[in-house]
Design an enzyme around this catalytic site. Structure first.
Site, short mmCIF file in Angstrom:
data_model
loop_
_atom_site.label_atom_id
_atom_site.label_comp_id
_atom_site.label_asym_id
_atom_site.label_seq_id
_atom_site.Cartn_x
_atom_site.Cartn_y
_atom_site.Cartn_z
N CYS A 37 0.83 -1.23 0.02
CA CYS A 37 0.05 -0.08 0.18
C CYS A 37 0.80 1.15 0.27
CB CYS A 37 -0.83 0.03 1.23
SG CYS A 37 -2.26 -1.38 1.19
N HIS A 38 1.71 1.31 1.09
CA HIS A 38 2.36 2.56 1.27
C HIS A 38 4.04 2.29 1.27
CE1 HIS A 38 -1.59 3.24 2.44
NE2 HIS A 38 -1.60 4.45 1.47
#
Lengths: 175, 417
Positions: free
Chosen positions: A139-140
């Site tokens: 995701c990040h």
């Protein structure tokens, strides 16, 4: 009655305050069930612990089990991975914890598979374990090492270690 | 066009009713005789369009609930059955999901209109803040609704957004568990999100009533930012002038809406949401719906969890302070040469953040997001307060009528009545 300049409280003042206080307690007493009903219910709490058979997890691989609706990674670590986890100086870690504090038996790492940034499931398939041989969050971009500790990226903390115990050499109780 | 007091019901029954509940007079005063500035342009039609979209979302939403099941094992299948089995189900669902997007298209235009023409300035601060509250409620409603189909993006979007609350020091985890009703997003979460998704639109409707009420107390702003001074020269009656103009704009807007619903119904969605939610596998690239992308870019631009969450909520909260951050005495951007430049740069900045929010958070994208985040906040905190001091505005016409006549080539030197 308001024209009186005496500071002495009257019976009426007392009644106003007593009525207001009783009203506030009543409102609070009714509000509490309305708020508390949103917390985990009895059936959710009843699912709070599971037993896992770990005899089938080969060396170097990770089993994912579902506990409280979340993935838990049970990782059978190789000597190389244990070595990587124990040899890192604590000063290099954003959330300093020794490997010893995070495992009960060095060959078994048990962590909740939820990125401590915003709750995604980090990837741990061989070949996409990130720069530190642990997990990579898609995701990040947070990267975890072989002890599930945060090494790089926006996540503030290490992967959570759940409460667990070994019932036998091949049986694990999580929760 | 002289206000509400002139309304006299024509029939005896009407008079009988009016003296007991003056609702016809209220409607007549608010939407028929109401004086509306004669210089309004098409940017002023989006209030009406937004009202239409709210009703459209409530109507399509209520019929969808007649076929939807809010349970983790059944929700995804019930949405698919709406698409395949329910009579006109595909149309109702596409109208609702694209309706949310069109609602946000309209609200963003409406908001930028307000910023450009200084519609938030005294005496319209409360009107503006009510609008910000409506926008916040819309964001919450859109997020809750996107969770309901229980696809991969629904589930992981809900997980990421609810995890914002874990950034709160000390009580963050307890609050998040309370929101979930469990230890992760699960069936209790889906149930309550459904209940709240049904509730919030009616709360929006309530705040819209306050918004319109506040609007009718202070009167509409207009492209020249001058108050109505003489009702006969500066204003026209709401009906037919504004009603017809709003209706025409609405029809044009509906063409765009219909194009999305019938031609590209999934263009604004995400393919991953046609995969049922799986709590054990996160999609490789999570993106929120397009209308949240600028805020998502701000969240990811800050290299700290709590900082990112604060910046994201701050970027919305700062809108409420706009009436006091803009220090210029001139209301409309039309007469503010420097403001115009910074305003259009701000629009580009928001679009740029939207683009960056859809890109992976790495390398040059992060640097660009940081630059644009700086401009976003700088526009509110530095540029607007200073512009009021350093900018020399152009002369503002004495009245709306003067502005209109000057624009149409007529002499502005008409004798005042």
């Amino acid at each position: 009655m308001a024209t009186s300049s005496t500071v002495e409280p009257t019976r009426r003042d007392f009644l106003f305050i007593a009525t207001g206080a009783a009203g506030a307690v009543g409102v609070g007493a009714v509000a509490w069930p309305l708020i508390s009903q949103m917390n985990p219910d009895a059936s959710t709490l009843a699912m709070a612990s599971i037993e896992v058979d770990i005899s089938a997890v080969p060396l170097g691989s990770i089993m994912t089990v579902k506990w409280r609706g979340k993935p838990v990674f049970v990782r059978h670590r190789t000597p190389k991975e244990i070595q990587e986890a124990t040899s890192v100086p604590l000063a290099e870690l954003p959330d300093p914890e020794t490997d010893k504090q995070r495992v009960q038996k060095p060959e078994w790492l048990v962590v909740v598979g939820i990125c401590t940034h915003l709750g995604c499931v980090p990837i741990g398939q061989a070949g996409s374990r990130g720069d530190y041989d642990g997990w990579f969050c898609p995701c990040h971009g947070s990267q975890y090492d072989t002890s599930g500790r945060i090494r790089r990226g926006p996540a503030p903390k290490n992967l959570e270690v759940p409460t667990y115990s070994f019932l036998s050499d091949t049986k694990l109780k999580i929760g | 066009m002289s206000g509400p007091s002139t309304y006299v019901p024509k029939s005896a029954l009407g008079r009988w009713f009016e003296s007991r509940l003056p609702i016809a007079g209220l409607i007549h005063g608010s939407f028929i005789a109401y004086p509306t500035p004669r210089n309004l342009n098409y940017w002023w039609t989006f209030g009406g369009i937004l009202s239409f979209m709210l009703v459209a979302q409530i109507v399509t939403g209520i019929v969808l609930t007649m076929h939807y099941t809010p349970h983790v094992d059944l929700a995804f299948a019930s949405v698919e059955s709406i698409m395949r089995d329910v009579n006109w189900g595909w149309f109702l669902r596409y109208a609702h999901s694209n309706g949310a997007s069109m609602f946000f298209v309209a609200v963003y235009i409406h908001m930028f209109r307000g910023v450009y023409y200084g519609s938030y300035k005294a005496p319209r601060e409360v009107l503006w803040i009510l609008g910000v509250i409506i926008y916040l409620l819309m964001m919450a409603t859109g997020f809750l609704g996107y969770t309901l189909p229980w696809g991969q993006m629904s589930f992981w979007g809900a997980t990421v957004i609810t995890n914002f609350f874990t950034a709160i020091p000390l009580v963050g985890d307890a609050i998040t568990t309370w929101l979930w009703g469990g230890y992760s997003v699960g069936n209790p979460t889906l149930n309550r999100f459904f209940a709240l998704h049904y509730l919030l639109p009616f709360m929006i409707a309530g705040v819209v009533v306050l918004h319109v009420w506040a609007l009718h107390v202070v009167g509409q702003n207009n492209p020249d930012g001058i108050e109505i001074k003489n009702v006969n020269r500066d204003a026209v009656a709401f009906t037919p002038y504004a009603t017809i103009k709003d209706s025409f704009a609405l029809v044009c807007f509906l063409i765009l809406y219909a194009w999305f619903v019938f031609q590209v119904p999934n263009y604004l969605g995400h393919a991953d949401n046609y995969i049922e939610a799986n709590p054990l596998s996160t999609p490789a690239h999570i993106v929120p719906e397009w209308y949240y992308l600028p805020f998502y870019a701000i969240l990811r631009a800050i290299p700290s969890k709590l900082g990112g969450v604060i910046a994201m909520f701050g970027s919305i909260a700062i809108l409420a302070f706009l009436p006091w951050l803009d220090t210029s005495r001139v209301r409309s951007g039309k007469y503010r040469p420097m403001f115009k430049i910074f305003f259009w740069a701000f629009v580009l900045c928001c679009l740029g953040l939207g683009y960056l929010g859809s890109m992976p958070a790495e390398g040059g994208y992060v640097i660009a997001a940081r630059l644009l985040t700086t401009y976003y906040f700088g526009f509110f905190i530095i540029i607007l307060p200073l512009l009021g001091i350093f900018e020399t505005p152009k002369p503002v016409p004495a009245s709306i009528a003067d502005a209109v006549l000057a624009r149409n080539g007529g002499a502005a030197a008409q004798p005042a009545e």
